[in-house]
Each structure stands twice: as structure tokens, then as C-alpha cells.
Scaffold this motif. Structure first.
Motif, mmCIF file in Angstrom:
data_model
loop_
_atom_site.group_PDB
_atom_site.id
_atom_site.type_symbol
_atom_site.label_atom_id
_atom_site.label_comp_id
_atom_site.label_asym_id
_atom_site.label_seq_id
_atom_site.Cartn_x
_atom_site.Cartn_y
_atom_site.Cartn_z
ATOM 1 N N PHE A 66 0.860 -1.192 0.000
ATOM 2 C CA PHE A 66 0.000 0.000 0.000
ATOM 3 C C PHE A 66 0.896 1.241 0.000
ATOM 4 O O PHE A 66 1.906 1.284 0.687
ATOM 5 C CB PHE A 66 -0.919 0.037 1.231
ATOM 6 N N GLY A 67 0.472 2.238 -0.745
ATOM 7 C CA GLY A 67 1.279 3.459 -0.782
ATOM 8 C C GLY A 67 2.449 3.344 -1.752
ATOM 9 O O GLY A 67 3.243 4.257 -1.880
ATOM 10 N N THR A 68 2.559 2.193 -2.443
ATOM 11 C CA THR A 68 3.597 2.064 -3.474
ATOM 12 C C THR A 68 2.881 1.945 -4.822
ATOM 13 O O THR A 68 1.647 1.856 -4.879
ATOM 14 C CB THR A 68 4.448 0.800 -3.261
ATOM 15 N N THR A 260 -6.266 6.386 0.126
ATOM 16 C CA THR A 260 -5.238 7.426 0.245
ATOM 17 C C THR A 260 -5.467 8.312 1.473
ATOM 18 O O THR A 260 -4.823 9.338 1.629
ATOM 19 C CB THR A 260 -5.248 8.323 -1.014
ATOM 20 N N ARG A 265 -3.422 5.565 6.362
ATOM 21 C CA ARG A 265 -1.958 5.562 6.472
ATOM 22 C C ARG A 265 -1.537 5.436 7.933
ATOM 23 O O ARG A 265 -0.612 4.710 8.274
ATOM 24 C CB ARG A 265 -1.375 6.834 5.860
ATOM 25 N N GLN A 268 -2.174 1.886 9.260
ATOM 26 C CA GLN A 268 -1.210 0.919 8.709
ATOM 27 C C GLN A 268 0.175 1.132 9.331
ATOM 28 O O GLN A 268 0.889 0.175 9.633
ATOM 29 C CB GLN A 268 -1.157 1.037 7.187
ATOM 30 N N TYR A 269 0.523 2.388 9.581
ATOM 31 C CA TYR A 269 1.776 2.680 10.302
ATOM 32 C C TYR A 269 1.728 1.988 11.668
ATOM 33 O O TYR A 269 2.674 1.330 12.114
ATOM 34 C CB TYR A 269 1.945 4.194 10.469
#
Ligand SMILES: CC/C=C/CC(=O)SCCNC(=O)CCNC(=O)[C@H](O)C(C)(C)COP(=O)(O)OP(=O)(O)OC[C@H]1O[C@@H](n2cnc3c(N)ncnc32)[C@H](O)[C@@H]1OP(=O)(O)O
Length: 578
Positions: A66-68, A260, A265, A268-269
Motif C-alpha cells: 500500500f502506498g507504493t 489514500t 496511512r 497501517q503505520y
């Protein structure tokens, strides 16, 4: 990343191979697509089983992607292709089937689960929704109310509950893959018309609008500012009101917004951070992977105030035998009643029996002689804690770990009061200790790696996120809390009320506002710490000059409450009246 083999002559066995949890990375998805194609084009294969290697079916989409820039075949068409297959596909679920893993299983025509397996659409805990058809298939399979419950909470269900809900077709205590292969043999050649969940009508209650309005209200209340649970309800509503293909479009639309978002985020962090703290190390070079913990079977709690009661409950709920010691008669009687009540309420919520027999109570500290580990939770007073540690050091059997729940005092100084300082660590819980997941394991220069490893492991067993931290004033948690509390007090001085501040925090997503939390923990603890820091001086409690102390802005409001004996919930009055 997915191996194909033909077994029992006519069953195509596809094994996901992506350690540690068989997450659906780009390569794993490609592997599945290739293996499914192979199975479907091989005329000798009459049915297919999908399983995961090393006793775990699938931990879902690869969160690291995710985020890539995500490459490889997307999940949705991959799962559609499996569902559309004209050969029966059986999911063999061992260990976990979470998120995209369960969505993959829902695309299969049958599901066989091991009795110890856990299943769940957990995406909401990562700020997402089950966007590989999960919000559209699950309500069609188990009905709208049950699906809403699972999807909006992300809760894990046992194989037994999954069977009862209709998520799985068979539960086994034997080898799951063998059972799934037998199952696949038995359904080979049978019509699959009634096995494709996406073609089911969504069983819907008569008043859909009223149902969703009610659920949305409940979710808004419990989710407190989180956007994913709301989007989950909207997606399930699409399943209940639209044809499958339009429901899928709505699912994708809602997911695009969440994917997004800052909340996703952050969550997930948090997921990776919670795992990273398990890989602790100490300045001595001792580490999580080279330090061996000792098993703890019997533990003791000294001091049954607010914290001690919660810690005793948390230990008993973990299955340990607990000796709970309180020397003051009044507190002893009150604590016994409160602890039993807490366990009964917890058991009622989980539908289990309260572990009342796990705790023995005593007013005599000698009762801890044979325990493996003690957690001291007496009042935050160094002289008192010194005395307790001196006593424990002579009473306890050889090798007993001595832990302190102090929130700010010097753990190394307490260790120096004992014969074996290497056995001493801090285990700092947060109120309410049986609920809050954070645990600070505080090591001093003399704490042994084994003591740290044991406290970390015990914390994990108790369902806590254990974080090893160095010994300094306030450790990490309370250092973070201090400016937060300070600013809340300044808001009061600037005209806000405790209700207003708490309301804003709770609306934002905090489970409890700062003033309610302080009342729960006890205001006297911070007062004592501030006195120790030289911040509370007689005659300085009012007037403008009182608001600068040690060169910084200071609010004495908390001290004024404590001077009146308002220590929070335990005295019936604090920031609020109880
Ligand atoms: C298109 C977008 C679609 C999204 C749908 C999704 O599927 S979102 C993902 C949903 N999946 C989950 O929520 C499951 C998350 N994982 C877990 O709950 C647990 O890891 C587990 C599967 C129950 C296993 O627990 P266990 O205690 O045995 O191990 P750890 O939690 O310590 O995990 C071991 C390492 O594996 C890493 N990991 C776990 N899950 C994933 C994942 N889905 N993607 C990537 N990596 C994952 C975890 O981070 C650990 O590795 P570290 O290096 O220690 O961090």
C-alpha cells in the motif's frame, strides 16, 4: 509464490507460498493466476483446492504494497476468475484467513476450515474496506446484519462461529488440506450454479432504510471520527440495494477514497509499529531474539487500588493463578468486590465464565512466597515502594521477578533495595489496566535480558502491546502525556469547561476525554509527582505569579482539586462528580 501440484489423481492443489503469512503480494497474485489457469486447462484436473503453506491460509493483501506503485494482477478479476471457474474450487483454511485472504476464500465455491482457524474481514482496522468483493459477497452469504457486524468491526471469528454463520461449509480437527481434497473429490462434476456467491440475491430485511439508518447511527457513535466503518456501511448498503456489478462499482469508489486517506496511512503505520516494538534491544546489546523468557504460571499483585485491581483482572483473564495482596482492611474488602464485578462484566461481554477462582486474596504480603512474578502497584510513594521491594526480596522464592507498576519513579533505585537487582523491571500499565493495550516494560542498567524478555512475553500473553523503554522520569508514555494534560488545563484557564474539552477529544476519536481519563487514573498520582518535582508549593495555588513555575507556564487547577480531596472517581469527585 503459488505452487501447483496434482494430487489424488484429479485434484489440482494450489499452495500459496509467501512467508510469513502468505500475503497476496504482486508475485503471489501472479502465482495464483498462473496456477488457476493451469488447473483449469488440465483435463485431468476435475476440481481444485487452494491452501496456504506453513499452516496459514492467507493474511490478506500485502500491506507493505500500500502506498507504493502496485503492480501485478489485481485481486478483483483474480477472484472473479476463480468464482467463474467451471471446476469446483475449495478453500482449505488453516491458521488465518483475513482481509483479502477471506475474500479469496469467498470467491471459491466451498470452504473447509480447521477448528482452530480464525476468519475475518479485518480491513476496517487498517482504515480500509474489503474491496475485493467482500462487502458484496459476505452479505449475500450470511445476511446483512451479520455481515455488517463483521465488516464494520473487523472482528475475528472462530471456525465454529464461521460454520454457524454459514461462512464455511465444513470444520475439521484433522489435516485440513487432506479433508479439503476429499471434499473436492466429492463435488467434482457437480453443478456450480448455486455455489457462486456473487449470483445470490442479497437477503434483505423489509425496511432497508430504517435498518441502515439505525446501523449508521450506531457505527458513528462507536467509530468516533473514523471514516472506514462508515464507508463499510455504505458499501454493504450497496450490496443490499443494487445488483452485484453496481455494488462492486460502489465498493471500488468508496475504497478509492479510503485508500489514500490519512486515517488509513496512520492505522497501517500503527500495524507495523506494533510489530516493530516486539523487536526490542537494550544498550547492553541484549535483544528480543537472543534473550529467553521464563514461563510464568503464578503471579502476585501488591496493592489493590485502581491499577492493582485492573492488573489482577488482566492476569487472571490470561489464565494465570494470581495472589492479590492488600494490607488495608477497607481497601481489601472493597477491592475484592470490585475485582469480581470487573471479571463478571468482562466474562458476560465475551460469553465466557468469569475466572473468579484464579485469584486468591490476602492481607498478608507473606502470601506471595511461591509466585514466579510480582507486580507491585502500591501508591506512588518512593518510601512505601522501597519498603515493599525490601520485603519482597526476602519473602519471595529464589528467581522471582519483581516488577513495579510505577509510572514515574526510578526503577533502578527500587532494584537497589533488593538482593537480586537483575530480577527487577518496570511493568507500567495504563488505566484501566485490564482494558488498555499499552504496557511499558522498563529496564534499568541492572535488569537482566531474561527479566525484560519475560515481562515482554507476559505482556503479549495478556494481549498487550509491550514496549521496552529505558528508565527515566515518566518513561515514554507519561512524557508524551504531560504536554497533552498541560494544554488541556490551559484550555480551562482560557474559558473552556472539562466537558467541552472531553467532548472535542471524543468527537475526534479518543475513547475518553483527557479529564475523564485523569479522573479514572486518579488525580493524586500526578499531584504527588508534581510535588516531587517541586512544582507544588504552599501559598502558590492562586494569583497570576502562580502561573509561571520553574520558568514555564503552569496551571495549578489540578493541585487545587487535590487540595480539596477530589482525587477522581475513587473519591466520588474529581474534574467531574460521580
Ligand atoms: C486492494 C486492497 C485490499 C486490501 C484488503 C486486505 O487484505 S488488507 C489486509 C488485511 N489483513 C489483515 O488485516 C491481517 C493482518 N495480519 C495479522 O492480523 C497478523 O499478522 C496475522 C496474519 C494474524 C499473523 O499474526 P502473528 O502474530 O502470527 O504474526 P505477526 O502479526 O507478528 O506478523 C508476522 C509478520 O508478517 C507481517 N504481516 C502480517 N500480515 C501482513 C500483511 N497482510 N501484509 C504484509 N505483511 C504482513 C507482519 O508485519 C510481521 O512482519 P514484521 O516484519 O514483524 O512486521
Amino acid at each position: 509464490m503459488a505452487q501447483f501440484a496434482r494430487v489424488s489423481r484429479s485434484v489440482g492443489l494450489i499452495t500459496l507460498q509467501n512467508p510469513p503469512v502468505n500475503a497476496l503480494s504482486a508475485l503471489a497474485r501472479q502465482g495464483i493466476v498462473d496456477a488457476v489457469k493451469r488447473a483449469l486447462s488440465d483435463p485431468k484436473v476435475k476440481s481444485v483446492v487452494i491452501c496456504g503453506q506453513n499452516g496459514i491460509f492467507c493474511g490478506g493483501a500485502d500491506i507493505k504494497e500500500f502506498g507504493t506503485n502496485i503492480t501485478g494482477p489485481p485481486l478483483v478479476p483474480m477472484i472473479h476468475a476463480i468464482e467463474a471457474s467451471n471446476k469446483p474450487v475449495v478453500a482449505a483454511i488453516e491458521g488465518s484467513a483475513f482481509g483479502g485472504g477471506l475474500e479469496l476464500a469467498l470467491g471459491c465455491h466451498y470452504r473447509v476450515a480447521h477448528s482452530k482457524a480464525k476468519l475475518g474481514l479485518t480491513e476496517v482496522t487498517l482504515g480500509l474496506l474489503p474491496a475485493a468483493g467482500g462487502t458484496q459477497r459476505l452479505p449475500r452469504l450470511i445476511g446483512v446484519p451479520a455481515a455488517l457486524n463483521l465488516i464494520t468491526t473487523g472482528r475475528h471469528v472462530t471456525a465454529a462461529e464461521a460454520l454457524q454463520l454459514g461462512i464455511v461449509d465444513q470444520v475439521t480437527d484433522h489435516n485440513t488440506v487432506d479433508e479439503a481434497v476429499k471434499f473436492a473429490l466429492s463435488v467434482a462434476g457437480k453443478s456450480l450454479d448455486a455455489r457462486r456467491i456473487s449470483t445470490y440475491p442479497c437477503p434483505c430485511p423489509s425496511d432497508v432504510d430504517a435498518l441502515f439508518e439505525e446501523v449508521m447511527q450506531k457505527v458513528r457513535q462507536s467509530a468516533r471520527g473514523a471514516i472506514a466503518p462508515i464507508a463499510c456501511v455504505q458499501a454493504v448498503r450497496a450490496a443490499a440495494t443494487l445488483p452485484y456489478s453496481q455494488g462492486m462499482e460502489r465498493e471500488q469508489e468508496l475504497m478509492a477514497t479510503l485508500f489514500t486517506s490519512g486515517q488509513a496511512r496512520a492505522l497501517q503505520y500503527c500495524f507495523f509499529a506494533q510489530r516493530a516494538v516486539g523487536r526490542w534491544s537494550m544498550p547492553s546489546g541484549a535483544r528480543w531474539d537472543t534473550s529467553k523468557p521464563r514461563s510464568i504460571h503464578k503471579a502476585a499483585v501488591i496493592g489493590l487500588g485502581t491499577m492493582g485491581r485492573g492488573i489482577a483482572v488482566a492476569l487472571a483473564q490470561t489464565g494465570l493463578s494470581v495472589v492479590a495482596v492488600e494490607t488495608q482492611e477497607k481497601q481489601f474488602m472493597e477491592a475484592k468486590k470490585m475485582v469480581s464485578g470487573m471479571m463478571e462484566r468482562g466474562a458476560k461481554r465475551h460469553g465466557t465464565a468469569p475466572p473468579l477462582d484464579k485469584i486468591t486474596y490476602s492481607q498478608n504480603i507473606q502470601a506471595v512466597a511461591d509466585v514466579d512474578l510480582v507486580i507491585e502497584a502500591v501508591f506512588e510513594d518512593m518510601a512505601l515502594k522501597e519498603k515493599v521491594f525490601q520485603q519482597l526480596s526476602t519473602i519471595c522464592k529464589q528467581g522471582t521477578f519483581l516488577c513495579t507498576n510505577t509510572s514515574a519513579l526510578d526503577v533502578d533505585h527500587l532494584a537497589s533495595q533488593t538482593r537480586n537487582p537483575e530480577l527487577v523491571v518496570g511493568m507500567h500499565f495504563f488505566a484501566p489496566a485490564h482494558v488498555m493495550k499499552l504496557l511499558e516494560v522498563v529496564y534499568g542498567p541492572r535488569s537482566s535480558p531474561q527479566a525484560v524478555a519475560t515481562a515482554m512475553q507476559l505482556g503479549k500473553k495478556m494481549g498487550k502491546v509491550s514496549v521496552a523503554v529505558g528508565n527515566c522520569r515518566g518513561f515514554v508514555g507519561n512524557r508524551m502525556l504531560k504536554p497533552y494534560l498541560e494544554q488541556a488545563l490551559f484550555l480551562l484557564e482560557e474559558g473552556a469547561t472539562p466537558e467541552l474539552v472531553d467532548g472535542a477529544l471524543e468527537e475526534f476519536g479518543f475513547a475518553l476525554g483527557v479529564f475523564k481519563m485523569s479522573d479514572l487514573s486518579g488525580l493524586d498520582v500526578g499531584w504527588k509527582v508534581r510535588k516531587g518535582d517541586g512544582l507544588v508549593e504552599p501559598g502558590l495555588a492562586s494569583g497570576p505569579s502562580a502561573r509561571i513555575r520553574q520558568g514555564r507556564r503552569y496551571s495549578p487547577l489540578g493541585d487545587l482539586l487535590c487540595e480539596q480531596g477530589r482525587f477522581g472517581q475513587k473519591t466520588g469527585q474529581g474534574w467531574y462528580r460521580y
